[in-house]
Design a protein around this motif. Sequence first.
Motif, PDB file in Angstrom:
ATOM      1  N   ASP A 212      18.229  -4.902 -25.329  1.00 43.58           N
ATOM      2  CA  ASP A 212      17.658  -3.619 -24.913  1.00 43.58           C
ATOM      3  C   ASP A 212      17.510  -2.676 -26.102  1.00 43.58           C
ATOM      4  N   ALA A 213      18.466  -2.714 -27.012  1.00 40.01           N
ATOM      5  CA  ALA A 213      18.373  -1.893 -28.225  1.00 40.01           C
ATOM      6  C   ALA A 213      17.178  -2.333 -29.058  1.00 40.01           C
TER       7      ALA A 213
ATOM      8  N   MET B  96      24.581  -0.406 -24.052  1.00 36.22           N
ATOM      9  CA  MET B  96      23.261  -1.008 -24.117  1.00 36.22           C
ATOM     10  C   MET B  96      23.395  -2.373 -24.792  1.00 36.22           C
TER      11      MET B  96
ATOM     12  N   HIS C  72      14.061  -0.911 -27.542  1.00 35.37           N
ATOM     13  CA  HIS C  72      13.993   0.517 -27.861  1.00 35.37           C
ATOM     14  C   HIS C  72      13.504   0.731 -29.297  1.00 35.37           C
TER      15      HIS C  72
ATOM     16  N   TRP D  76      24.116   0.203 -30.252  1.00 35.89           N
ATOM     17  CA  TRP D  76      24.837  -1.031 -29.963  1.00 35.89           C
ATOM     18  C   TRP D  76      26.019  -1.156 -30.909  1.00 35.89           C
TER      19      TRP D  76
END
Length: 75
Positions: free
Chosen positions: A5-6, A1, A9, A33
């Motif tokens: 994107d982390a 990821m 989230h 990550w």
Amino acid sequence: MSLLDAAVHLLGQAEGAMQCKDLVEQARAQGLWTPRRGGKTPDRTLYAAILRELTGKGEAARFRKAERGRFALRA
């Protein structure tokens, strides 16, 4: 990821805006990550990436700047 994107989230789970330094620390702690090159300032890299998305995508960006140095997800 990816780190971006982390961040999406983590901000989706957060109750409010967060600083990039905290996002990087939590992404590492939760195993979302891991750095590939051993960069010394991933929080600054994340900050720059979020700003690039904000300026490039405008209203379509996933993030919004809540206050100085803090970001949240766009509603």
